[in-house]
Motif scaffolding. Structure first.
Motif: not given
Length: 184
Positions: A115-138
């Motif tokens: 539900a819209g674009p996600g935003r990610g950041v990589q720093k050193g040994s880690g990566v964070q990604l935030k987003y809103r996901i739409k689950l399937p109807e079932d």
């Protein structure tokens, strides 16, 4: 009666403070800025990747296991990554991500079930990604706020921990490993 509500307010305040300052959500990309090895998604999300993981439900019990094959290809600062999931239930799922790198190392992530674009950041040994996901109807069709944390290990494997929230309340968690597929 007033002491009951004061006690409830105190408990809720402690839960919110724990989640904000001590729990999963308290992590920041800067926490991993000096970590080694350096996680560069252009290098570590390239080629064929095997992923294995479990999904925990709101009670903390495993509700699903999966294996996924991923194929990632870069063209300049844009990556297309196709994922093919196989769940222990026999169900399958496909997802196609598009990642677009920014000059500062942050990135934008898109997929059809977001539900819209996600935003990610990589720093050193880690990566964070935030987003809103739409689950399937079932699965209820809910939209969940998702935070993925990925950590690069010394051997090149990636540990992924994701938390899914609805109205700020954790409803599921995913733990997975990703590694380059060995040549046959």
């Amino acid at each position: 009666m007033m002491s009951f509500f004061m006690g409830l307010l105190l408990v809720l305040t402690l839960v919110v403070l724990h989640q904000r300052f001590l729990g999963f959500a308290a992590q920041k990309p800067e926490d991993y800025a000096d970590g080694k090895p350096d996680f560069d998604i252009r290098r570590h999300f390239d080629g064929t990747i095997v992923c294995e993981g479990v999904i925990y439900g709101p009670t903390g019990r495993v509700v699903s296991r999966f294996v996924a094959d991923m194929e990632a290809r870069w063209d300049g600062d844009t990556c297309v990554m196709q994922e093919e999931f196989r769940y222990d239930s026999g169900a399958t799922q496909s997802r196609c991500w598009t990642f677009r790198m920014n000059p500062d190392g942050s990135f934008r992530a898109e997929a059809p079930d977001l539900a819209g674009p996600g935003r990610g950041v990589q720093k050193g040994s880690g990566v964070q990604l935030k987003y809103r996901i739409k689950l399937p109807e079932d699965s209820g069709g809910h939209v969940l706020d998702t935070t993925d944390w990925m950590y690069l290990m010394e051997n090149g494997a990636i540990m992924n921990r994701s938390q899914f929230r609805k109205f700020g309340i954790p409803v599921a968690e995913l733990v997975a490993t990703m590694r380059p597929k060995e040549a046959a």
